[in-house]
Design an enzyme around this catalytic site. Structure first.
Site, PDB file in Angstrom:
ATOM      1  N   ASP A 275       0.852  -1.183   0.000  1.00 36.63           N
ATOM      2  CA  ASP A 275       0.000   0.000   0.000  1.00 36.63           C
ATOM      3  C   ASP A 275       0.889   1.234   0.000  1.00 36.63           C
ATOM      4  O   ASP A 275       1.819   1.336   0.799  1.00 36.63           O
ATOM      5  CB  ASP A 275      -0.885   0.023   1.247  1.00 36.63           C
ATOM      6  CG  ASP A 275      -1.961  -1.048   1.192  1.00 36.63           C
ATOM      7  OD1 ASP A 275      -2.162  -1.628   0.103  1.00 36.63           O
ATOM      8  OD2 ASP A 275      -2.593  -1.305   2.234  1.00 36.63           O
TER       9      ASP A 275
ATOM     10  N   ASP B 196     -13.975  -7.347  -4.249  1.00 37.27           N
ATOM     11  CA  ASP B 196     -14.103  -7.552  -2.806  1.00 37.27           C
ATOM     12  C   ASP B 196     -15.516  -8.072  -2.550  1.00 37.27           C
ATOM     13  O   ASP B 196     -16.479  -7.449  -2.998  1.00 37.27           O
ATOM     14  CB  ASP B 196     -13.944  -6.228  -2.034  1.00 37.27           C
ATOM     15  CG  ASP B 196     -12.558  -5.613  -2.216  1.00 37.27           C
ATOM     16  OD1 ASP B 196     -11.621  -6.357  -2.559  1.00 37.27           O
ATOM     17  OD2 ASP B 196     -12.419  -4.389  -2.021  1.00 37.27           O
TER      18      ASP B 196
END
Lengths: 202, 251
Positions: free
Chosen positions: B11, B130
């Site tokens: 990230d 997701d």
């Protein structure tokens, strides 16, 4: 050492350029016939759809230039496929440098995923640029849905669904289905060997 | 034979790696390029960078990241985070990324997948999904798992494939962060619903979890973040373990 990457608008050439810069070269990007002819070695990349890429080669006259080159030429991925006689992708004729046919992978089991994407091992290596005796396993990175059949010009094989040409060699022409620029230190060695070879032609 | 892929996910916020603070041998653990290079040396097969910079006013951050990573790394990498049009994807791919991953923007505008596949080829387009287990089906969420949508996992997986996705990255929200193992059943259902490569994400906690996902599903890659960042599992050890257990790996 003048290295030219043929820039004909077919796919990403930044990665190839970066890889050559990492080994200390300063490659030019060009579609200019004169500049390509004068180069010590030529890299012929390609990503995307075969018939669209062939159309671009024809419209720029590169389709007749590339097969006439006398210095070492390395086709990468779609570049290698376009150097073959014919591809099923868009049913088009290629440059005919390697008299081999390019076919689509047809899965024989539902667990097999196309495109062939990831690292695969090379074997049956008999190449002037691909190391076969380094002791380290010969893994390279592939991304493709079409493959060149095994032929007398196959200089390395890999197997996915069936054995196919991971690399081709004929005279001053070299082709690799995998991406040497994305294949770690082993891939870098292949690029270095190709450039080294070019020095002998100077 | 094609090897299975181990894919660390990094990230990146404002050009700096989030997490990844435990690396003694890094001069700058916040440098996404250096951290990526370390993973690459350890045997990572591919990397995913997610640009989580909150403000996307400056949309060049992802393209700049791609440029810096591409200069150094000689393995494939994917960039994602807030990509919502072809122009943004183009700048990232032209700077040397191999693939882009889209998630929320693809749910809001599924035509984006067609556009990306047409412009760059399916091999450059990863659709991240997701989803959460709702008993009889899995529901697709967007915006980092915060907002539920009308879409069901398997239908959406089939749709993104028919629109030209080259790969699906499926994260089980039930498993993500739990370190209890991957969502094996749901992953295999996705694999059986589409003919393209599927990457498993969410739940990796032990080396055996990777063995499970590679031996019990058709997933061709597995992604994890924190276990690699915090060095709970070394990639080198993981690959040796998997080879010892009959999984085909690149070393």
């Amino acid at each position: 050492m003048k290295v030219v990457i043929i820039d004909y608008g077919a796919g990403n050439i930044t990665s190839v350029k970066n890889a050559l810069q990492r080994i200390g070269l300063d490659p030019s990007l060009s579609a200019d016939a004169e500049e390509i002819r004068k180069a010590d070695s030529v890299i012929f990349p390609g990503v995307g759809q075969a018939s669209a890429a062939m159309e671009k080669l024809r419209s720029t006259g590169l389709d007749t230039l590339v097969p006439d080159l006398r210095q070492p030429v390395l086709g990468v991925c779609l570049g290698m496929q376009l150097m073959c006689a014919h591809t099923e992708e868009g049913d088009v004729h290629g440059l005919g440098i390697f008299p081999a046919k390019v076919k689509r992978f047809i899965p024989t089991a539902s667990s097999e995923r196309v495109p062939h994407m990831g690292w695969n091992k090379l074997d049956h290596i008999r190449s002037r640029i691909i190391p076969g005796d380094t002791g380290e396993a010969a893994f390279t990175y592939f991304v493709h849905s079409y493959y060149a059949e095994l032929s007398p010009w196959t200089s390395a094989q890999s197997a996915f669904i069936l054995p196919f040409s991971a690399a081709l060699e004929k005279d001053n022409f070299y082709g690799v289905q995998f991406h040497p620029e994305k294949s770690g230190s082993y891939g870098q060695k292949i690029l270095e060997n190709f450039i080294e070879l070019s020095k002998a032609y100077q | 034979m094609l090897t299975k892929r181990i894919i660390p996910c990094l990230d990146v916020k404002d050009g700096r790696t989030v997490k990844g603070i435990r690396f003694k041998n890094l001069t700058d653990a916040g440098d996404p390029v250096e951290l990526g290079a370390l993973y690459s040396r350890a045997g990572a097969d591919e990397l995913v960078y997610l640009d989580i910079t909150a403000s996307h006013e400056n949309r060049n951050t992802a393209a700049e990241l791609a440029k810096e990573v591409a200069k150094e790394l000689n393995i494939p990498f994917t960039i994602g985070g807030g990509i919502s049009d072809v122009r943004q994807a183009a700048s990232i791919l032209q700077n040397g990324a191999d693939k882009v991953t889209v998630n929320s923007a693809a749910v809001r505008n599924p035509g984006l997948i067609d556009e990306l596949a047409h412009a760059f080829g399916s091999q450059a387009v990863v659709v991240a999904i997701d989803a959460e287990d709702h008993g009889d089906h899995w529901q697709v969420y967007v915006s980092g798992g915060r907002i539920p949508t009308e879409r069901k996992l398997l239908e959406w997986a089939r749709e993104v494939t028919s629109r030209g996705a080259g790969e699906i990255l499926f994260t089980s929200m039930n498993h993500d962060g739990t370190k209890s193992g991957f969502a094996l059943e749901a992953l295999q259902q996705v694999c059986e619903s589409v003919p393209i490569p599927v990457i498993a994400s969410g739940g990796a906690g032990t080396m055996d979890h990777f063995r499970e996902v590679f031996s019990q599903t058709w997933c061709t890659g597995a992604l994890a973040a924190s276990i690699f960042h915090y060095r709970e599992i070394e990639i080198t050890d993981l690959k040796k373990y998997l080879i010892d257990h009959g999984i085909n790996m690149r070393i």
